[in-house]
Design a protein around this motif. Structure first.
Motif, PDB file in Angstrom:
ATOM      1  N   VAL A 173      -3.064  35.137 -31.330  1.00  0.00           N
ATOM      2  CA  VAL A 173      -1.994  33.172 -30.931  1.00  0.00           C
ATOM      3  C   VAL A 173      -1.456  33.158 -32.101  1.00  0.00           C
ATOM      4  CG1 VAL A 173      -4.052  32.454 -31.579  1.00  0.00           C
ATOM      5  CG2 VAL A 173      -2.751  31.541 -29.967  1.00  0.00           C
ATOM      6  N   ARG A 174      -0.403  33.116 -31.382  1.00  0.00           N
ATOM      7  CA  ARG A 174       0.479  32.313 -32.169  1.00  0.00           C
ATOM      8  C   ARG A 174       0.539  30.975 -31.810  1.00  0.00           C
ATOM      9  NH1 ARG A 174       4.467  37.571 -35.582  1.00  0.00           N
ATOM     10  NH2 ARG A 174       2.194  39.207 -35.690  1.00  0.00           N
ATOM     11  N   THR A 175       0.265  29.942 -32.767  1.00  0.00           N
ATOM     12  CA  THR A 175       0.917  28.450 -32.571  1.00  0.00           C
ATOM     13  C   THR A 175       2.383  28.227 -32.524  1.00  0.00           C
ATOM     14  OG1 THR A 175      -0.340  27.329 -33.998  1.00  0.00           O
ATOM     15  CG2 THR A 175      -1.047  28.459 -32.061  1.00  0.00           C
ATOM     16  N   ALA A 176       3.120  27.194 -32.534  1.00  0.00           N
ATOM     17  CA  ALA A 176       4.226  26.461 -32.128  1.00  0.00           C
ATOM     18  C   ALA A 176       4.495  25.613 -31.175  1.00  0.00           C
ATOM     19  CB  ALA A 176       5.497  27.644 -32.552  1.00  0.00           C
ATOM     20  N   GLU A 178      10.254  25.168 -31.503  1.00  0.00           N
ATOM     21  CA  GLU A 178      10.048  25.987 -32.526  1.00  0.00           C
ATOM     22  C   GLU A 178       9.519  27.043 -32.319  1.00  0.00           C
ATOM     23  OE1 GLU A 178       8.162  23.939 -36.131  1.00  0.00           O
ATOM     24  OE2 GLU A 178       8.373  21.647 -35.346  1.00  0.00           O
ATOM     25  N   MET A 179       9.487  27.788 -31.490  1.00  0.00           N
ATOM     26  CA  MET A 179       8.222  28.725 -31.198  1.00  0.00           C
ATOM     27  C   MET A 179       9.710  30.103 -31.394  1.00  0.00           C
ATOM     28  SD  MET A 179       5.982  30.181 -28.119  1.00  0.00           S
ATOM     29  CE  MET A 179       4.449  29.402 -29.292  1.00  0.00           C
ATOM     30  N   THR A 180       9.179  30.971 -32.389  1.00  0.00           N
ATOM     31  CA  THR A 180      10.103  32.123 -32.359  1.00  0.00           C
ATOM     32  C   THR A 180      10.490  33.005 -31.051  1.00  0.00           C
ATOM     33  OG1 THR A 180       8.979  33.771 -34.371  1.00  0.00           O
ATOM     34  CG2 THR A 180      10.296  31.917 -35.377  1.00  0.00           C
ATOM     35  N   TYR A 181      11.206  33.723 -31.322  1.00  0.00           N
ATOM     36  CA  TYR A 181      11.386  35.321 -29.982  1.00  0.00           C
ATOM     37  C   TYR A 181      10.244  37.075 -30.900  1.00  0.00           C
ATOM     38  CZ  TYR A 181      14.340  33.687 -26.746  1.00  0.00           C
ATOM     39  OH  TYR A 181      15.320  32.831 -26.089  1.00  0.00           O
ATOM     40  N   GLU A 182       9.804  36.434 -32.017  1.00  0.00           N
ATOM     41  CA  GLU A 182       9.256  37.084 -32.906  1.00  0.00           C
ATOM     42  C   GLU A 182       7.833  36.847 -32.984  1.00  0.00           C
ATOM     43  OE1 GLU A 182       7.787  38.951 -37.122  1.00  0.00           O
ATOM     44  OE2 GLU A 182       9.483  37.186 -36.892  1.00  0.00           O
ATOM     45  N   ASP A 183       7.703  35.116 -32.478  1.00  0.00           N
ATOM     46  CA  ASP A 183       5.916  35.094 -32.661  1.00  0.00           C
ATOM     47  C   ASP A 183       5.698  35.650 -30.381  1.00  0.00           C
ATOM     48  OD1 ASP A 183       5.543  34.808 -35.232  1.00  0.00           O
ATOM     49  OD2 ASP A 183       5.075  32.816 -34.353  1.00  0.00           O
ATOM     50  N   LEU A 184       6.172  34.985 -29.660  1.00  0.00           N
ATOM     51  CA  LEU A 184       6.631  35.231 -28.496  1.00  0.00           C
ATOM     52  C   LEU A 184       5.672  36.321 -27.560  1.00  0.00           C
ATOM     53  CD1 LEU A 184       6.448  34.189 -24.973  1.00  0.00           C
ATOM     54  CD2 LEU A 184       9.228  34.648 -25.622  1.00  0.00           C
ATOM     55  N   LEU A 222      -4.086  29.000 -17.184  1.00  0.00           N
ATOM     56  CA  LEU A 222      -4.080  27.911 -16.164  1.00  0.00           C
ATOM     57  C   LEU A 222      -3.579  26.818 -16.012  1.00  0.00           C
ATOM     58  CD1 LEU A 222      -7.927  29.104 -14.521  1.00  0.00           C
ATOM     59  CD2 LEU A 222      -5.731  30.010 -13.394  1.00  0.00           C
ATOM     60  N   TYR A 223      -3.983  26.415 -17.247  1.00  0.00           N
ATOM     61  CA  TYR A 223      -3.521  24.828 -16.833  1.00  0.00           C
ATOM     62  C   TYR A 223      -2.320  24.661 -18.789  1.00  0.00           C
ATOM     63  CZ  TYR A 223      -8.077  24.559 -14.336  1.00  0.00           C
ATOM     64  OH  TYR A 223      -8.264  24.615 -12.985  1.00  0.00           O
ATOM     65  N   GLY A 224      -1.831  25.386 -19.292  1.00  0.00           N
ATOM     66  CA  GLY A 224      -1.080  25.671 -19.716  1.00  0.00           C
ATOM     67  C   GLY A 224      -1.773  24.342 -21.337  1.00  0.00           C
ATOM     68  N   ASN A 225      -1.266  24.739 -22.079  1.00  0.00           N
ATOM     69  CA  ASN A 225      -2.101  23.555 -23.270  1.00  0.00           C
ATOM     70  C   ASN A 225      -0.356  23.690 -24.094  1.00  0.00           C
ATOM     71  OD1 ASN A 225      -3.188  21.801 -25.102  1.00  0.00           O
ATOM     72  ND2 ASN A 225      -4.944  24.296 -25.902  1.00  0.00           N
ATOM     73  N   HIS A 226      -0.646  22.382 -24.821  1.00  0.00           N
ATOM     74  CA  HIS A 226       0.479  22.296 -26.365  1.00  0.00           C
ATOM     75  C   HIS A 226       0.127  23.348 -27.236  1.00  0.00           C
ATOM     76  CE1 HIS A 226       0.942  18.253 -25.050  1.00  0.00           C
ATOM     77  NE2 HIS A 226      -0.610  18.025 -25.002  1.00  0.00           N
ATOM     78  N   GLY A 227       1.749  24.267 -27.951  1.00  0.00           N
ATOM     79  CA  GLY A 227       2.093  24.695 -29.009  1.00  0.00           C
ATOM     80  C   GLY A 227       1.803  26.336 -28.899  1.00  0.00           C
ATOM     81  N   ALA A 256       0.069  31.346 -22.802  1.00  0.00           N
ATOM     82  CA  ALA A 256       0.170  30.495 -21.995  1.00  0.00           C
ATOM     83  C   ALA A 256       0.856  30.977 -20.772  1.00  0.00           C
ATOM     84  CB  ALA A 256       0.561  29.107 -21.745  1.00  0.00           C
ATOM     85  N   MET A 257       1.396  31.724 -21.567  1.00  0.00           N
ATOM     86  CA  MET A 257       2.759  32.622 -20.556  1.00  0.00           C
ATOM     87  C   MET A 257       2.216  34.300 -19.940  1.00  0.00           C
ATOM     88  SD  MET A 257       6.643  32.117 -21.924  1.00  0.00           S
ATOM     89  CE  MET A 257       7.524  33.751 -21.084  1.00  0.00           C
ATOM     90  N   ALA A 258       2.029  35.086 -20.989  1.00  0.00           N
ATOM     91  CA  ALA A 258       0.548  35.692 -21.284  1.00  0.00           C
ATOM     92  C   ALA A 258      -0.662  35.556 -20.180  1.00  0.00           C
ATOM     93  CB  ALA A 258       0.813  36.582 -22.592  1.00  0.00           C
ATOM     94  N   LYS A 259      -1.253  34.374 -20.358  1.00  0.00           N
ATOM     95  CA  LYS A 259      -2.589  34.721 -19.456  1.00  0.00           C
ATOM     96  C   LYS A 259      -1.875  34.434 -17.855  1.00  0.00           C
ATOM     97  CE  LYS A 259      -5.714  35.286 -22.277  1.00  0.00           C
ATOM     98  NZ  LYS A 259      -6.355  36.702 -22.775  1.00  0.00           N
ATOM     99  N   ALA A 260      -0.436  33.819 -17.808  1.00  0.00           N
ATOM    100  CA  ALA A 260      -0.669  33.790 -16.512  1.00  0.00           C
ATOM    101  C   ALA A 260      -0.280  35.378 -16.291  1.00  0.00           C
ATOM    102  CB  ALA A 260       0.629  32.845 -16.104  1.00  0.00           C
ATOM    103  N   GLY A 261       0.727  35.565 -16.623  1.00  0.00           N
ATOM    104  CA  GLY A 261       1.119  36.408 -16.425  1.00  0.00           C
ATOM    105  C   GLY A 261      -0.432  38.110 -15.647  1.00  0.00           C
ATOM    106  N   VAL A 262      -1.154  37.355 -16.569  1.00  0.00           N
ATOM    107  CA  VAL A 262      -2.204  38.620 -16.134  1.00  0.00           C
ATOM    108  C   VAL A 262      -3.013  38.373 -14.702  1.00  0.00           C
ATOM    109  CG1 VAL A 262      -4.963  39.120 -17.202  1.00  0.00           C
ATOM    110  CG2 VAL A 262      -2.634  39.242 -19.061  1.00  0.00           C
TER     111      VAL A 262
END
Length: 314
Positions: A110-113, A117-123, A162-167, A172-178
């Motif tokens: 997990v990488r939070t931001a 501010e989220m970087t493409y590297e972290d994504l 399923l529901y998203g979360n802050h930061g 969230a994208m990855a877990k929905a894609g699974v």
């Protein structure tokens, strides 16, 4: 009155590959399946919560713990983040044990931001482990499972998926894609005895570092392991489904649609007028992925249009 003792569900002669099995939830899954007779490939690259660095210790420690208890296990320290790593993880099972019956993809970082501010590297780092990582191990495992006429695949989502979360946009994208990947595996595996489901777990592990959990009820990894064990077992009766496991609660999560409203034509204003009726969940459609939710969605939608047309002509 005491509950009757159920027949023990074992994994004798089964081979299970578990990613992220060196700590937390994955370790609990590995220990449980091994105690039930499975031969376990304990995969863990040993990185930090952010996915940085590597440590061969965790995978070997869990494998040694299983062996010391009389079980059979093989440590693997390949990363799920690359296609080559995924192939090597599955090959470890095939080369050492000659088969793969169970695949549990649990590895995660997990990488939070905040979104801005989220970087493409972290994504990319998060997607590589959770989502692409799932594909990297599912793809090489799927063919031998289909050829054997048997397989159990358990992929890991999250309430964040399923529901998203802050930061945690990437997480969230990855877990929905699974969830989408699991549905395809369930559909394509149905004719070959391969079942695929998703676990949506919540447990206090190192990913909870920095969170005040003092008010939480007991929610160690061992509370989630039995749900995963059932999804991985030959008696598992479902495919293309999601089981939630949090603090001792096990439930099914599912996608549903409202019946909606049919009109032969629409305008923005009509949508606005009908918004409450469109969104009314009173009699939802719950379409099982297997055998035919995709087709049923289209068929039911077309049938609504056909009924309205016939009514207007009568």
């Amino acid at each position: 009155m005491a509950e009757p003792v159920a027949e023990e569900l074992r994994f004798d002669d089964r081979v299970a590959v578990i990613t992220g099995a060196g700590r937390g939830l994955g370790r609990a899954y590995a220990l449980l399946l091994a105690a039930k007779g499975a031969k376990v490939v304990v995969d863990d690259a040993g990185g930090s919560v952010r996915g940085e660095g590597a440590d061969t210790g965790p995978a070997h420690e869990v494998a040694e713990e299983i062996t010391a208890a009389g079980g059979r296990a093989l440590a693997c320290t390949e990363s799920v983040a690359t296609p080559e790593g995924g192939r090597a993880i599955v090959a470890a099972a095939l080369d050492h044990y000659g088969r793969i019956d169970v695949l549990i993809h649990n590895a995660g970082i997990v990488r939070t931001a905040p979104l801005t501010e989220m970087t493409y590297e972290d994504l990319d780092a998060v997607l590589d482990v959770h989502l692409r990582g799932a594909f990297h191990v599912v793809r090489p495992a799927f063919a031998p499972m289909c050829e054997a006429g048997y397989g159990r695949v358990v992929l890991t989502s999250s309430i964040g998926g399923l529901y998203g979360n802050h930061g945690v946009a990437g997480y969230a994208m990855a877990k929905a894609g699974v969830i989408g990947l699991s549905n395809v595996v369930a559909l394509e595996g149905a004719a070959h005895g391969v079942r695929c489901n998703v676990v949506v777990p919540a447990a206090v592990t190192r990913m909870a570092d920095g969170i005040d959990v003092s008010g939480y009820p007991p929610m160690g990894p061992e509370l989630t392991a039995p749900a995963v064990g059932w999804l991985a077992h030959e008696t598992c009766s479902v495919t293309g489904e999601m089981l939630v496991s949090i603090a001792g609660r096990v439930a099914r999560a599912f996608v549903a649609e409202t019946p909606g409203v049919y009109r032969p034509s629409w305008s923005i204003e009509r949508i606005a007028e009908q918004a409450d009726a469109i969104r009314d969940p009173g009699t939802p459609w719950v379409l099982p992925v297997v055998p035919s939710a995709h087709t049923d969605h289209i068929r039911n939608s077309f049938a609504m249009a056909a009924r309205a047309t016939r009514a207007s002509e009568s």
